[in-house]
Design a protein around this motif. Structure first.
Motif, PDB file in Angstrom:
ATOM      1  N   GLN A 197      79.794  36.911  82.391  1.00 38.36           N
ATOM      2  CA  GLN A 197      80.801  37.819  81.856  1.00 38.36           C
ATOM      3  C   GLN A 197      80.149  39.129  81.421  1.00 38.36           C
ATOM      4  O   GLN A 197      79.144  39.125  80.724  1.00 38.36           O
ATOM      5  N   THR A 199      80.959  41.826  79.067  1.00 40.65           N
ATOM      6  CA  THR A 199      81.901  42.088  77.988  1.00 40.65           C
ATOM      7  C   THR A 199      81.644  43.443  77.349  1.00 40.65           C
ATOM      8  O   THR A 199      80.576  44.034  77.486  1.00 40.65           O
ATOM      9  N   GLY A 200      82.653  43.920  76.621  1.00 42.77           N
ATOM     10  CA  GLY A 200      82.541  45.184  75.898  1.00 42.77           C
ATOM     11  C   GLY A 200      83.177  46.355  76.617  1.00 42.77           C
ATOM     12  O   GLY A 200      83.189  47.478  76.090  1.00 42.77           O
ATOM     13  N   PRO A 203      88.595  45.190  81.422  1.00 40.51           N
ATOM     14  CA  PRO A 203      88.518  44.046  82.346  1.00 40.51           C
ATOM     15  C   PRO A 203      88.172  44.498  83.767  1.00 40.51           C
ATOM     16  O   PRO A 203      88.898  45.273  84.381  1.00 40.51           O
ATOM     17  N   GLN A 235      72.736  43.827  72.753  1.00 35.87           N
ATOM     18  CA  GLN A 235      73.780  43.498  73.726  1.00 35.87           C
ATOM     19  C   GLN A 235      73.570  44.243  75.039  1.00 35.87           C
ATOM     20  O   GLN A 235      74.043  43.809  76.082  1.00 35.87           O
ATOM     21  N   THR A 239      74.142  42.782  78.874  1.00 35.23           N
ATOM     22  CA  THR A 239      74.956  43.528  79.838  1.00 35.23           C
ATOM     23  C   THR A 239      74.201  43.737  81.142  1.00 35.23           C
ATOM     24  O   THR A 239      74.737  43.507  82.233  1.00 35.23           O
TER      25      THR A 239
END
Length: 728
Positions: A197, A199-200, A203, A235, A239
């Motif tokens: 995934q 995220t952040g 979508p 993070q 990513t």
């Protein structure tokens, strides 16, 4: 192409002769071209493109090492060709893609292609290579394989520039450089694993950009996260890892480039977290960096030659790694100075990535907390897309300059009352990060009588103290100031000026006597700390990651950091502070001391892109990088004047307004220096002209009387492109 005299061929002989075009490993810029050599019958099938060879040179029966770049039946030389002496290794370590990259990188910076190849291909390790060959049955081996273990890449300098109108980031005024996707549609086998995934962001926003192989700037989410193995990382690392796994799922390789080992450890921890949950196979990760031994580095390099997609992780040299079906090039924190190559031709990872993306058609991502002016320029030219956070993550930043105080002494305190209270409260539950400007104890010493800075009596360098009771020593030569006296007032006593990391830790230890104090700087560097309460004093860039994030962050010495004279000082400070703030736990306070105005507003609103746009607009007005490019020309007054004259003769007409020359000014010894500022659209012409001047200067050197036959005077002209430090 010419070469030394060698094996003869009768004029009427119609037998086809195979010719190897070889790049020599040479220090001489005039040899930065391909040379034709005849392939003898016993080496046919072994002397293939990419292999290491030994070939003869014209003078004194010398032999040079090199790489076969091309094999053809047509020789450019009409005379007698020399033969290839030996195929050192049958493994084609220099792929066609990496050679094309090396050639264009060298052309853009007026450097030697062999210099770039030296960075791209590690020294040969015979045992490692043989072990790898044993696992690769398709690789042919000669009957008498060489056991030469000293196959090291020669140290080289600069090279001629060839015509390349759209080299790297060298976009025209319209900046309509497209991605050259030649060779990018190689047959690949997609992975069947479930992608991680990302995220952040919106979508599918990042996934869509990766699937269509877009070029984009990604704003990293400023927080820390825990991997499946229990490690805490920024993070941004998760990513990048998720982006690489998604690309691997498409059957393509990724190259992830980070500034230093701390960032690499975080990125590898994020990848191992995906391995632990079955989203990634461990053998799909290839680490290439300077910390590896020669054997390990060469083994990982050989694994990158295999025809299967991989995730290649490393520092700036990883950008040159061979990669099967390259699908993603991602750079973390591209404005970090560690991305700037200190070896000739001094090309930054960012510029190499731009060139490689154009050649391969891979996706290109610049990921950072604070966007640089270089990336901002490409965004404004629509060369890069921007992918913003969604939902937006806003750190809790508090500038002390915006707080009123009734205590007039608090306005001058290094750690104001607000910062003390914030740290004291945060230490009840977890660690606190204190960022300082300098390592050591007292970075500067001054005379107690006249307050003038104290200088070394040997080299005039600044004196400093390693601890409270240590003897002062020189920061340049290390000499102990045993019998020092002031040049101005002849005083003999010092006073400490400034607070380094060690002195700050000592002071904080007195203020918080029951709290553990940890120091992380250039001499003792940590990569992570626990979640237990502690004061972590770190210099910029050396901040360890805390489990769960820091419960408070104190950014000290802001005024001292900004006081440095540099073109990029504000941009660099913003990047240092942004990276430190990103280590805080969600909504944990980050107190910045002594900084106000636009920089403070940028951190509070977390809009670094807006600051970069403002900075870029100012540089366009003043004609400073990255609005334009620079070339530094150093040498004797005669050689510099000749090179500048040739530049003016080459850039004519309307293009002449796109270039100006500053100087010459005195440089080291009898040399002078001129700075050439030019637009990107005339970059190829400037590089070609200056490269020709370097070659001419090197070729005209003569042997002084009484010296050995092979001795030549050192070059009196040197050229370096895109060195922004020259403006500091």
């Amino acid at each position: 192409m010419t070469s030394a005299a060698g094996a003869d061929r009768a004029p009427g002989d119609i037998t086809q002769v195979l010719v190897a075009r070889v790049m020599l490993e040479s220090l001489l810029p005039q040899l930065d071209r391909l040379f034709d050599y005849r392939i003898p019958d016993h080496l046919v099938g072994l002397a293939v493109p990419g292999v290491r060879v030994k070939v003869p040179l014209r003078s004194a029966g010398r032999v040079s090492r090199g790489y076969v770049i091309e094999v053809t039946s047509d020789a450019d030389y009409s005379g007698t060709l020399s033969e290839v002496d030996e195929v050192v290794s049958p493994v084609p370590v220099l792929t066609a893609e990496v050679w094309a990259l090396a050639r264009r990188v060298a052309d853009r910076a007026a450097g030697n292609a062999s210099d770039v190849v030296r960075l791209a291909v590690p020294p040969r390790q015979v045992r490692v290579e043989k072990a790898w060959q044993a696992r690769q049955p398709a690789v042919a081996r000669p009957e008498s394989e060489t056991t030469d273990s000293e196959d090291t890449v020669a140290d080289t300098t600069d090279a001629e520039a060839t015509d390349a109108d759209t080299v790297g980031a060298e976009t025209t005024d319209a900046d309509t450089v497209g991605a050259d996707t030649a060779g990018a549609e190689a047959m690949v086998t997609p992975e069947t694993r479930t992608p991680a995934q990302i995220t952040g962001y919106g979508p599918g926003a990042v996934e869509s950009a990766l699937a269509r192989r877009a070029r984009f700037a990604l704003a990293a989410v400023p927080t820390v996260t825990q991997t499946s193995t229990g490690a805490w990382v920024g993070q941004w690392a998760t990513t990048l890892a998720a982006m690489a796994v998604f690309t691997l799922g498409l059957g393509r390789s990724s190259i992830l480039v980070v500034p230093d080992y701390r960032d690499q450890d975080q990125l590898e921890a994020a990848l191992q977290g995906l391995v632990s949950v079955g989203l990634l196979a461990a053998e799909s990760i290839a680490r290439v960096d300077a910390r590896q031994s020669n054997s390990e580095r060469y083994a990982r390099f050989l694994s990158c030659l295999e025809e299967r997609p991989k995730i290649i992780v490393g520092n700036r040299s990883a950008i040159y790694a061979p990669a099967h079906a390259l699908g993603l090039i991602a750079l973390w924190d591209e404005a970090d100075p560690l991305h700037n190559e200190p070896l000739s031709p001094y090309v930054a990872s960012r510029d190499v990535a731009l060139i490689r993306q154009q050649q391969s058609g891979a996706a290109l991502a610049f990921v950072s907390h604070s966007q640089s002016t270089f990336v901002q320029r490409l965004v404004e030219l629509d060369f890069l897309e921007e992918i913003a956070q969604n939902p937006r993550f806003l750190p809790h930043v508090v500038p002390t300059s915006a707080q009123a105080s009734t205590d007039r002494f608090a306005q001058y305190a290094r750690i104001p009352t607000t910062a003390w209270n914030t740290a004291r409260k945060a230490l009840e539950t977890g660690p606190v990060l204190v960022q300082v400007a300098r390592p050591g104890y007292a970075p500067v010493l001054a005379c107690s009588s006249c307050a003038k800075p104290a200088h070394c009596q040997v080299c005039e360098g600044p004196l400093q103290a390693a601890s409270r009771n240590a003897r002062p020593s020189c920061g340049w030569c290390g000499a102990i100031a045993a019998q020092w006296s002031c040049h101005y007032c002849e005083g003999t006593n010092f006073r400490l000026v400034g607070n380094g990391s060690t002195r700050t830790a000592e002071d904080l230890g007195k203020a918080f006597p029951k709290t553990r104090v940890i120091v992380s700087d250039g001499t003792r560097s940590l990569t992570d700390v626990s979640a237990a309460p502690a004061l972590v004093v770190a210099t910029r860039g050396a901040e360890p990651v805390a489990a769960g994030g820091y419960h408070a962050v104190l950014l000290l010495d802001g005024e001292r950091m900004l006081a440095r004279e540099s073109l990029t000082v504000a941009e660099e400070c913003l990047r240092w502070w942004s990276n430190a703030i990103a280590l805080a736990a969600p909504r944990a306070p980050a107190i910045i001391v002594g900084v106000g105005g636009e920089l403070a507003r940028t951190l509070v609103t977390w809009q670094q892109g807006r600051f970069a746009a403002s900075e870029l607009a100012d540089r366009r007005t003043l004609r400073f990088p990255p609005a334009i490019r620079l070339a530094t020309v150093r040498g004797t007054p005669e050689s510099v004047a000749s090179a500048v004259k040739e530049l003016h003769d080459s850039v004519r007409g309307e293009d002449s307004a796109k270039m100006d020359v500053l100087g010459p000014v005195p440089d080291e010894g009898e040399f002078v220096r001129s700075i050439v500022r030019f637009d990107y659209s005339v970059g190829a012409t400037v590089a070609t002209t200056l490269r020709a001047a370097v070659i001419k200067n090197a070729a005209n050197r003569r042997k002084p009387a009484g010296r050995p036959t092979n001795y030549r005077t050192p070059p009196t002209l040197r050229v370096r492109f895109d060195d922004t430090e020259i403006l500091d």
